[in-house]
Design an enzyme around this catalytic site. Structure first.
Site, PDB file in Angstrom:
ATOM      1  N   ILE A 240      42.475  49.863  15.900  1.00 48.32           N
ATOM      2  CA  ILE A 240      43.479  50.421  16.603  1.00 48.32           C
ATOM      3  C   ILE A 240      43.328  51.872  15.860  1.00 48.32           C
ATOM      4  CG2 ILE A 240      45.752  50.718  17.295  1.00 48.32           C
ATOM      5  CD1 ILE A 240      44.556  48.081  18.158  1.00 48.32           C
TER       6      ILE A 240
ATOM      7  N   TYR B  94      43.680  42.042   1.724  1.00 47.77           N
ATOM      8  CA  TYR B  94      44.281  42.352   3.007  1.00 47.77           C
ATOM      9  C   TYR B  94      44.168  41.185   3.782  1.00 47.77           C
ATOM     10  CZ  TYR B  94      45.076  44.551   7.693  1.00 47.77           C
ATOM     11  OH  TYR B  94      45.694  45.109   8.707  1.00 47.77           O
TER      12      TYR B  94
ATOM     13  N   VAL C 275      59.404  48.043   1.449  1.00 54.39           N
ATOM     14  CA  VAL C 275      60.005  46.570   1.712  1.00 54.39           C
ATOM     15  C   VAL C 275      59.459  45.714   0.573  1.00 54.39           C
ATOM     16  CG1 VAL C 275      59.604  47.029   4.184  1.00 54.39           C
ATOM     17  CG2 VAL C 275      57.781  46.324   2.991  1.00 54.39           C
TER      18      VAL C 275
ATOM     19  N   SER D 210      46.962  40.670  11.936  1.00 60.23           N
ATOM     20  CA  SER D 210      46.022  41.574  12.254  1.00 60.23           C
ATOM     21  C   SER D 210      44.745  40.360  12.889  1.00 60.23           C
ATOM     22  CB  SER D 210      45.286  42.224  11.116  1.00 60.23           C
ATOM     23  OG  SER D 210      43.970  42.625  11.161  1.00 60.23           O
TER      24      SER D 210
ATOM     25  N   SER E  89      46.504  38.139   3.096  1.00 61.06           N
ATOM     26  CA  SER E  89      47.808  38.706   3.115  1.00 61.06           C
ATOM     27  C   SER E  89      48.230  38.403   4.508  1.00 61.06           C
ATOM     28  CB  SER E  89      48.363  40.118   2.615  1.00 61.06           C
ATOM     29  OG  SER E  89      47.842  40.941   3.409  1.00 61.06           O
ATOM     30  N   LYS E  90      47.285  38.872   5.488  1.00 57.86           N
ATOM     31  CA  LYS E  90      47.569  38.816   7.075  1.00 57.86           C
ATOM     32  C   LYS E  90      47.533  37.409   7.504  1.00 57.86           C
ATOM     33  CE  LYS E  90      48.401  43.105   7.734  1.00 57.86           C
ATOM     34  NZ  LYS E  90      49.885  43.624   8.380  1.00 57.86           N
TER      35      LYS E  90
HETATM   36  P1  NAP Z   1      50.012  53.494   9.451  1.00 61.37           P
HETATM   37  O1  NAP Z   1      49.740  54.351  10.239  1.00 61.37           O
HETATM   38  O2  NAP Z   1      49.623  53.656   8.130  1.00 61.37           O
HETATM   39  O3  NAP Z   1      51.536  52.847   9.441  1.00 61.37           O
HETATM   40  C1  NAP Z   1      52.205  52.106   8.548  1.00 61.37           C
HETATM   41  C2  NAP Z   1      53.292  52.706   7.899  1.00 61.37           C
HETATM   42  O4  NAP Z   1      54.126  51.706   7.212  1.00 61.37           O
HETATM   43  C3  NAP Z   1      53.350  53.952   7.171  1.00 61.37           C
HETATM   44  O5  NAP Z   1      54.314  54.850   7.353  1.00 61.37           O
HETATM   45  C4  NAP Z   1      53.298  53.551   5.728  1.00 61.37           C
HETATM   46  O6  NAP Z   1      53.700  54.527   4.990  1.00 61.37           O
HETATM   47  C5  NAP Z   1      54.209  52.509   5.781  1.00 61.37           C
HETATM   48  N1  NAP Z   1      54.251  51.804   4.521  1.00 61.37           N
HETATM   49  C6  NAP Z   1      53.501  51.306   3.612  1.00 61.37           C
HETATM   50  N2  NAP Z   1      53.835  50.576   2.867  1.00 61.37           N
HETATM   51  C7  NAP Z   1      55.261  50.481   2.895  1.00 61.37           C
HETATM   52  C8  NAP Z   1      56.143  49.902   2.310  1.00 61.37           C
HETATM   53  N3  NAP Z   1      56.016  49.259   0.976  1.00 61.37           N
HETATM   54  N4  NAP Z   1      57.402  49.718   2.784  1.00 61.37           N
HETATM   55  C9  NAP Z   1      57.658  50.679   3.661  1.00 61.37           C
HETATM   56  N5  NAP Z   1      57.077  51.159   4.568  1.00 61.37           N
HETATM   57  C10 NAP Z   1      55.453  51.597   4.213  1.00 61.37           C
HETATM   58  O7  NAP Z   1      49.439  51.945   9.746  1.00 61.37           O
HETATM   59  P2  NAP Z   1      48.981  51.238  11.319  1.00 61.37           P
HETATM   60  O8  NAP Z   1      47.539  51.166  11.564  1.00 61.37           O
HETATM   61  O9  NAP Z   1      50.193  51.879  12.267  1.00 61.37           O
HETATM   62  O10 NAP Z   1      49.413  49.715  10.671  1.00 61.37           O
HETATM   63  C11 NAP Z   1      50.679  49.251  11.027  1.00 61.37           C
HETATM   64  C12 NAP Z   1      50.510  47.719  10.928  1.00 61.37           C
HETATM   65  O11 NAP Z   1      49.569  47.182  11.752  1.00 61.37           O
HETATM   66  C13 NAP Z   1      49.965  47.456   9.509  1.00 61.37           C
HETATM   67  O12 NAP Z   1      50.610  46.128   9.007  1.00 61.37           O
HETATM   68  C14 NAP Z   1      48.527  46.837   9.821  1.00 61.37           C
HETATM   69  O13 NAP Z   1      47.940  46.149   8.752  1.00 61.37           O
HETATM   70  C15 NAP Z   1      48.573  46.479  11.041  1.00 61.37           C
HETATM   71  N6  NAP Z   1      47.087  46.697  11.796  1.00 61.37           N
HETATM   72  C16 NAP Z   1      46.807  47.808  12.015  1.00 61.37           C
HETATM   73  C17 NAP Z   1      45.464  47.679  12.663  1.00 61.37           C
HETATM   74  C18 NAP Z   1      44.673  49.213  12.955  1.00 61.37           C
HETATM   75  O14 NAP Z   1      43.465  49.239  13.114  1.00 61.37           O
HETATM   76  N7  NAP Z   1      45.251  50.154  12.702  1.00 61.37           N
HETATM   77  C19 NAP Z   1      44.616  46.687  12.822  1.00 61.37           C
HETATM   78  C20 NAP Z   1      45.383  45.628  12.512  1.00 61.37           C
HETATM   79  C21 NAP Z   1      46.451  45.424  11.797  1.00 61.37           C
HETATM   80  P3  NAP Z   1      52.418  55.441   4.018  1.00 61.37           P
HETATM   81  O15 NAP Z   1      51.738  56.159   5.187  1.00 61.37           O
HETATM   82  O16 NAP Z   1      53.276  56.253   3.175  1.00 61.37           O
HETATM   83  O17 NAP Z   1      51.705  54.502   3.438  1.00 61.37           O
END
Ligand code: NAP
Length: 254
Positions: A188, A155, A64, A143, A158-159
């Site tokens: 999460i 991070y 992206v 987030s 950015s958020k």
């Molecule tokens: P995740 O399991 O790592 O899923 C994120 C997906 O996005 C992965 O498949 C990743 O691929 C892909 N990605 C990374 N960089 C990318 C790019 N430049 N273009 C396209 N795809 C890309 O993470 P998640 O925990 O579900 O998080 C999803 C969102 O929620 C994120 O924005 C995160 O900041 C936010 N969030 C998560 C939490 C938490 O506790 N988990 C809390 C607050 C906010 P790769 O695995 O190859 O990098």
């Protein structure tokens, strides 16, 4: 059932974690899902699982943070369905937790390019198609760290930028019937969390430690967030724009 029936939905980061749960939930609720992700294996797997269980999904490989690729893939998706109703900007990375005076230019750019420029590019190329479709909904996954402070400065910044971009876009495109809202997950359990936990201590120790800080006493699951995204994507939230939905088991109230 059918809360987003007939909607065409793009989900970035749909190949893992919160994006994966959102893709599967929205497919069960009647939407057609375009999963875009940098992770070829994860994105293909999720699309395959949705199609095998009676839903409709396609996978599109995309980083992206690369503008010309976002333009190309979004055009391809629009041409295929001749419609776009929903964009979920979920792809994100965490990056370094080094103090700001040790953060390099490259480290700053890597996180900002994915977490902030990515949603900007995706919005930029989704809006003309959302307009042509008569309006729609954009859900930006920020987030609680876009509101609170902590060690992961880049991070969090950015958020925070994504939170504010959401409100500006909501203002600018309200007249076009395109709604913009942000979702703010707390802690999460996703592959991203598991990866970060593995860098510190064991998965179990990380879950126990994080859970103790959460008023509800447990970490969230991807479906907890997907349910909020579904609401903001659906017509049930047709008068909701520029808002921020915190889903964190109560972290933000203490
Ligand atoms: P995740 O399991 O790592 O899923 C994120 C997906 O996005 C992965 O498949 C990743 O691929 C892909 N990605 C990374 N960089 C990318 C790019 N430049 N273009 C396209 N795809 C890309 O993470 P998640 O925990 O579900 O998080 C999803 C969102 O929620 C994120 O924005 C995160 O900041 C936010 N969030 C998560 C939490 C938490 O506790 N988990 C809390 C607050 C906010 P790769 O695995 O190859 O990098």
């Amino acid at each position: 059932m059918n809360r987003v029936k007939h909607k065409i939905v793009i989900i970035t980061g749909g190949g893992s974690g919160i994006g994966e749960s959102t893709a599967k939930l929205m497919a069960r609720e009647g939407a057609t899902i375009a999963i875009v992700d940098i992770d070829e294996e994860g994105g293909s797997r999720v699309a395959g699982e949705i199609n095998r269980t009676g839903g409709k999904a396609g996978f599109y490989h995309l980083d992206v943070s690369i503008e010309k690729d976002v333009e190309k893939v979004f055009t391809e998706i629009y041409k295929k369905y001749n419609k776009l109703d929903v964009l979920v900007n979920c792809a994100g990375i965490v990056g370094s937790d080094a103090p700001p005076h040790e953060i390099t230019n490259e480290q700053w750019d890597t996180v900002m390019n994915t977490n902030l420029k990515g949603p900007f590019f995706c919005t930029k190329y989704a809006v003309p198609y959302l307009k042509k479709s008569g309006g729609g909904s954009v859900v930006n996954v920020s987030s609680i760290m876009g509101i609170l402070a902590g060690p992961t400065m880049v991070y969090n910044t950015s958020k925070s930028g994504l939170r504010h971009m959401t409100k500006n876009d909501a203002y600018i495109y309200a007249k076009d019937n395109i709604r913009f809202n942000s979702v703010h997950p707390g802690y999460i359990i996703t592959p991203l969390f598991k990866k970060l936990a593995a860098e510190k201590d064991s998965f179990e120790e990380s879950v126990t430690r994080e859970s103790q800080m959460i008023p509800m006493g447990r970490m969230g699951m991807p479906d907890d967030i997907a349910n909020g995204i579904l609401y903001l994507a659906s017509d049930e939230s047709s008068y909701v724009t520029g808002s921020e939905l915190i889903i964190d088991g109560g972290c933000m109230i203490v």
